[in-house]
Enzyme design. Structure first.
Site, PDB file in Angstrom:
ATOM      1  N   HIS A   1       0.803  -1.218   0.000  1.00  0.00           N
ATOM      2  CA  HIS A   1       0.000   0.000   0.000  1.00  0.00           C
ATOM      3  C   HIS A   1       0.842   1.278   0.000  1.00  0.00           C
ATOM      4  O   HIS A   1       0.587   2.190   0.799  1.00  0.00           O
ATOM      5  CB  HIS A   1      -0.947   0.000   1.212  1.00  0.00           C
ATOM      6  CG  HIS A   1      -1.888  -1.163   1.240  1.00  0.00           C
ATOM      7  ND1 HIS A   1      -2.348  -1.740   2.404  1.00  0.00           N
ATOM      8  CD2 HIS A   1      -2.444  -1.876   0.229  1.00  0.00           C
ATOM      9  CE1 HIS A   1      -3.156  -2.746   2.111  1.00  0.00           C
ATOM     10  NE2 HIS A   1      -3.225  -2.861   0.791  1.00  0.00           N
TER      11      HIS A   1
HETATM   12  C1  LIG Z   1      -0.061  -7.431  -4.804  1.00  0.00           C
HETATM   13  C2  LIG Z   1      -0.985  -6.321  -4.396  1.00  0.00           C
HETATM   14  C3  LIG Z   1      -2.087  -6.611  -3.583  1.00  0.00           C
HETATM   15  C4  LIG Z   1      -2.939  -5.587  -3.194  1.00  0.00           C
HETATM   16  N1  LIG Z   1      -4.111  -5.912  -2.557  1.00  0.00           N
HETATM   17  C5  LIG Z   1      -5.040  -4.957  -2.368  1.00  0.00           C
HETATM   18  C6  LIG Z   1      -6.342  -5.307  -1.916  1.00  0.00           C
HETATM   19  O1  LIG Z   1      -6.669  -6.478  -1.729  1.00  0.00           O
HETATM   20  N2  LIG Z   1      -7.241  -4.301  -1.739  1.00  0.00           N
HETATM   21  C7  LIG Z   1      -6.917  -3.004  -1.946  1.00  0.00           C
HETATM   22  O2  LIG Z   1      -7.761  -2.138  -1.699  1.00  0.00           O
HETATM   23  N3  LIG Z   1      -5.698  -2.647  -2.392  1.00  0.00           N
HETATM   24  C8  LIG Z   1      -4.769  -3.598  -2.659  1.00  0.00           C
HETATM   25  N4  LIG Z   1      -3.575  -3.256  -3.202  1.00  0.00           N
HETATM   26  C9  LIG Z   1      -3.273  -1.830  -3.410  1.00  0.00           C
HETATM   27  C10 LIG Z   1      -4.059  -1.197  -4.555  1.00  0.00           C
HETATM   28  O3  LIG Z   1      -4.262  -2.114  -5.609  1.00  0.00           O
HETATM   29  C11 LIG Z   1      -3.313   0.059  -5.028  1.00  0.00           C
HETATM   30  O4  LIG Z   1      -3.177   0.952  -3.947  1.00  0.00           O
HETATM   31  C12 LIG Z   1      -4.027   0.794  -6.140  1.00  0.00           C
HETATM   32  O5  LIG Z   1      -4.291  -0.063  -7.218  1.00  0.00           O
HETATM   33  C13 LIG Z   1      -3.148   1.975  -6.596  1.00  0.00           C
HETATM   34  O6  LIG Z   1      -3.747   2.625  -7.672  1.00  0.00           O
HETATM   35  P1  LIG Z   1      -2.963   3.736  -8.497  1.00  0.00           P
HETATM   36  O7  LIG Z   1      -3.905   4.236  -9.524  1.00  0.00           O
HETATM   37  O8  LIG Z   1      -2.355   4.689  -7.558  1.00  0.00           O
HETATM   38  O9  LIG Z   1      -1.724   2.964  -9.168  1.00  0.00           O
HETATM   39  P2  LIG Z   1      -1.723   1.686 -10.114  1.00  0.00           P
HETATM   40  O10 LIG Z   1      -3.034   0.980 -10.064  1.00  0.00           O
HETATM   41  O11 LIG Z   1      -0.504   0.910  -9.768  1.00  0.00           O
HETATM   42  O12 LIG Z   1      -1.602   2.300 -11.576  1.00  0.00           O
HETATM   43  C14 LIG Z   1      -0.478   2.902 -12.118  1.00  0.00           C
HETATM   44  C15 LIG Z   1      -0.492   2.598 -13.616  1.00  0.00           C
HETATM   45  O13 LIG Z   1       0.401   3.478 -14.273  1.00  0.00           O
HETATM   46  C16 LIG Z   1       1.140   2.757 -15.229  1.00  0.00           C
HETATM   47  N5  LIG Z   1       2.371   3.506 -15.462  1.00  0.00           N
HETATM   48  C17 LIG Z   1       3.371   3.734 -14.581  1.00  0.00           C
HETATM   49  N6  LIG Z   1       4.325   4.502 -15.147  1.00  0.00           N
HETATM   50  C18 LIG Z   1       3.904   4.782 -16.404  1.00  0.00           C
HETATM   51  C19 LIG Z   1       4.467   5.539 -17.474  1.00  0.00           C
HETATM   52  N7  LIG Z   1       5.632   6.162 -17.332  1.00  0.00           N
HETATM   53  N8  LIG Z   1       3.779   5.608 -18.635  1.00  0.00           N
HETATM   54  C20 LIG Z   1       2.574   4.967 -18.772  1.00  0.00           C
HETATM   55  N9  LIG Z   1       2.007   4.238 -17.789  1.00  0.00           N
HETATM   56  C21 LIG Z   1       2.666   4.153 -16.610  1.00  0.00           C
HETATM   57  C22 LIG Z   1       1.330   1.391 -14.592  1.00  0.00           C
HETATM   58  O14 LIG Z   1       1.679   0.403 -15.521  1.00  0.00           O
HETATM   59  C23 LIG Z   1      -0.032   1.180 -13.942  1.00  0.00           C
HETATM   60  O15 LIG Z   1      -0.944   0.588 -14.819  1.00  0.00           O
HETATM   61  C24 LIG Z   1      -2.683  -4.249  -3.586  1.00  0.00           C
HETATM   62  C25 LIG Z   1      -1.587  -3.960  -4.403  1.00  0.00           C
HETATM   63  C26 LIG Z   1      -0.743  -4.972  -4.824  1.00  0.00           C
HETATM   64  C27 LIG Z   1       0.419  -4.654  -5.710  1.00  0.00           C
END
Ligand SMILES: Cc1cc2nc3c(=O)[nH]c(=O)nc-3n(C[C@H](O)[C@H](O)[C@H](O)COP(=O)(O)OP(=O)(O)OC[C@H]3O[C@@H](n4cnc5c(N)ncnc54)[C@H](O)[C@@H]3O)c2cc1C
Length: 531
Positions: free
Chosen positions: A468
């Site tokens: 997280h």
């Molecule tokens: C293994 C795991 C288990 C988890 N379990 C849970 C759970 O059960 N419940 C829960 O609530 N949360 C869980 N989480 C946490 C939750 O999924 C994340 O906090 C949330 O998805 C974050 O969202 P975000 O939009 O910030 O980033 P992300 O969803 O990580 O999205 C970032 C995106 O940007 C893309 N990206 C990055 N850099 C670039 C670039 N330079 N150019 C183009 N694209 C790029 C990446 O490929 C990715 O698709 C878990 C996370 C993981 C990894």
């Protein structure tokens, strides 16, 4: 062709929500750039695919931290989804929001509009809950929230053991009270994972005003003066510029949104100079304030085929379960592994829980990256929900293809160790309760670890993230923040950050639903019609 109103970088939990919500207006053109692929394979769709996607790098950035001094200089593992849906395509699908007081604390430090009463309508707007229909839940949103469909008897055993250890049951962690133990609800529909891509993006894909480009890796934001005017991204074998008439929105997650800001000239001035990056604005807090939930697992080997394991009988059961999944979309294959858990207080005097439990129907050691997880067993995670330690994300080089330097500085504040020791003792007491007696074989890793010193040593040897990370583009009104309460980057125009990185303090729960909420609210802020 390459000119849009909004260019969104990152098709993860937040990016998918934004792309769908902003393109609801047919008059605006929206472009979503995602570095990974479309992720339509079985490993994303089938919940148990998590046992392949978390440990392996095929749709996962598989970051590593820098050596952590308080963890015996080990380098932590930081999986992050690299695919449409982002980390919601590889996460454990648990739907929790944290504690109401987490959001009230955001508002108290000047983030008007982010108190729990303000953000609750956005949680509800996102949610399609099939069990709860009350003031805390939504039933009409794009994100399905359901009970797990495994019918695993070990969940009842866990709940009984927790009560024997003195903890109350709670059937809704997202209702009036967070504290207690219970089964988690998950972001699944009919036994399949429902990532943010599936919930938000796929229904919007046919819109002519939405362009979604996969394998499009953003390198930097372009500026005209102090205004963000587009994004340079590597796509189709060359670097292309995607122009943004109104705004560029970074949703690349807690590690890569700050990395992109720094590569684009927004960060500490001296640091930018040392990499030879022309400065657009001196923003020393970019990449600071990294917070994450440090976790320790107590694991027991078990006499039960209801927990995953690679024995011949376990393999046979698994094959049968595949058949059941094909027929009914129920059973073991729908497992998110962490099917139950709880929120506990390490000290009864606290006003809110500071420890979260995840009960897993499998041996979960080293993120499933070693053969030990093939034994039959169950695992109880305990994590520090309100860490005091603060870390950083820094550039390793000015090459956008280089991974950033991630330093969570786990346990750099000694209070976090104290809480984790208490969490360990609570988790162990539950696993040692009478309800587990018929299933218990032996404690792995921590047999005989009783004294405070030995528990601390065990934690230093095996603790790591429960996934997280947040806080690296902190929201706030003042100079110690990166974005303002409308998520606009301080000191420039036409640029926002919308993802888990904007959390001023990490919420006390799993971070997917909160990130989706942040993006729902951001969409309204961008459209100028926040509730
Ligand atoms: C293994 C795991 C288990 C988890 N379990 C849970 C759970 O059960 N419940 C829960 O609530 N949360 C869980 N989480 C946490 C939750 O999924 C994340 O906090 C949330 O998805 C974050 O969202 P975000 O939009 O910030 O980033 P992300 O969803 O990580 O999205 C970032 C995106 O940007 C893309 N990206 C990055 N850099 C670039 C670039 N330079 N150019 C183009 N694209 C790029 C990446 O490929 C990715 O698709 C878990 C996370 C993981 C990894």
């Amino acid at each position: 062709m390459d000119e849009f109103d909004y260019v969104i970088v990152g098709g993860g939990s937040a990016g998918c929500v934004l792309a769908a919500r902003l393109s609801e207006d047919p008059a605006v053109r929206v472009c979503l750039l995602e570095a990974g692929g479309a992720g339509r394979g079985w490993a994303v769709k089938v919940p148990l695919g998590i046992i392949a996607t978390v440990p392996m790098p095929f749709i996962n950035w598989s970051f590593k931290t820098v050596p952590q001094p308080e963890l015996n200089n080990r380098r932590g593992y930081q999986p992050r989804g690299r695919v449409l849906g982002g980390s919601s395509a590889i996460n454990a699908m648990i739907y929790t929001r944290g504690h109401a007081s987490d959001y009230d604390a955001w508002a108290r430090v000047g983030n008007l509009g982010w108190a729990y009463a303000d953000v609750l309508p956005y949680f509800k707007r996102a949610e399609k809950n099939t069990r709860f229909e009350d003031g805390y839940h939504g039933t009409m949103g794009p994100l399905p929230v359901n009970d797990v469909r495994t019918d695993n008897p070990m969940i009842k055993v866990f709940l009984e053991a927790s009560q024997q250890a003195g903890y109350r049951e709670n059937n809704d962690f997202n209702g009036a009270r967070q504290e207690g133990v219970g089964a988690y609800q998950v972001t699944q529909h009919m036994g399949e994972r429902w990532s943010a891509a599936r919930a938000y993006l796929e229904p919007a894909l046919s819109r002519p005003n939405l362009t979604v480009l996969t394998h499009a890796w953003a390198r930097k934001v372009r500026f005209t003066g102090r205004r963000a005017s587009g994004v340079d991204a590597y796509h189709g074998g060359r670097v292309q510029t995607f122009k943004a008439r109104r705004e560029v929105i970074l949703s690349a997650g807690a590690f890569q949104s700050p990395q992109l800001l720094m590569l684009s000239g927004l960060g500490d001035g001296e640091m930018l100079q040392s990499f030879g990056i022309p400065m657009v604005n001196h923003l020393p807090w970019v990449g600071q304030n990294l917070q994450d939930h440090l976790d320790y697992t107590v694991i027991h080997r078990a006499k039960s085929l209801d927990v995953l394991g690679g024995s011949p009988a376990g393999a046979l059961r698994f094959l049968k379960e595949i058949g059941r999944y094909r027929r009914e979309r129920r059973g073991m294959i729908t497992s998110n592994i962490a099917e139950a858990g709880g929120f506990l207080k390490s000290d009864p005097a606290l006003t809110a829980p500071d420890i979260q439990l995840h009960f897993c129907t499998a041996v979960v050691h080293n993120h499933g990256r070693t053969l030990r997880h093939l034994m039959h067993g169950y695992t109880l995670h305990a994590c520090v929900l309100r860490p005091k330690s603060r870390g950083t994300v820094k550039l390793k080089s000015r090459d956008p293809m280089e991974k950033p330097l991630i330093d969570p500085r786990f346990l750099s504040e000694s209070d976090d160790m104290d809480v984790l020791v208490k969490g360990f003792r609570m988790a162990r007491a539950i696993l040692n309760a009478p309800a587990f007696a018929p299933y218990r074989k032996s404690e792995m890793f921590t047999r005989g670890v009783e004294t405070e010193e030995k528990i601390r040593a065990a934690i230093r040897t095996r603790a790591d993230t429960i996934y997280h990370p947040a806080g690296t583009c902190r929201m706030g009104p003042g100079p110690d923040a990166v974005v303002d309460p409308e998520l606009r980057v301080h000191g420039v125009e036409g640029l926002r950050v919308v993802d888990a990185s904007i959390m001023p303090t990490l919420i006390a729960g799993n971070t997917n639903a909160p990130t989706i909420m942040i993006a729902e609210k951001a969409a309204d802020l961008i459209k100028g019609k926040a509730i």
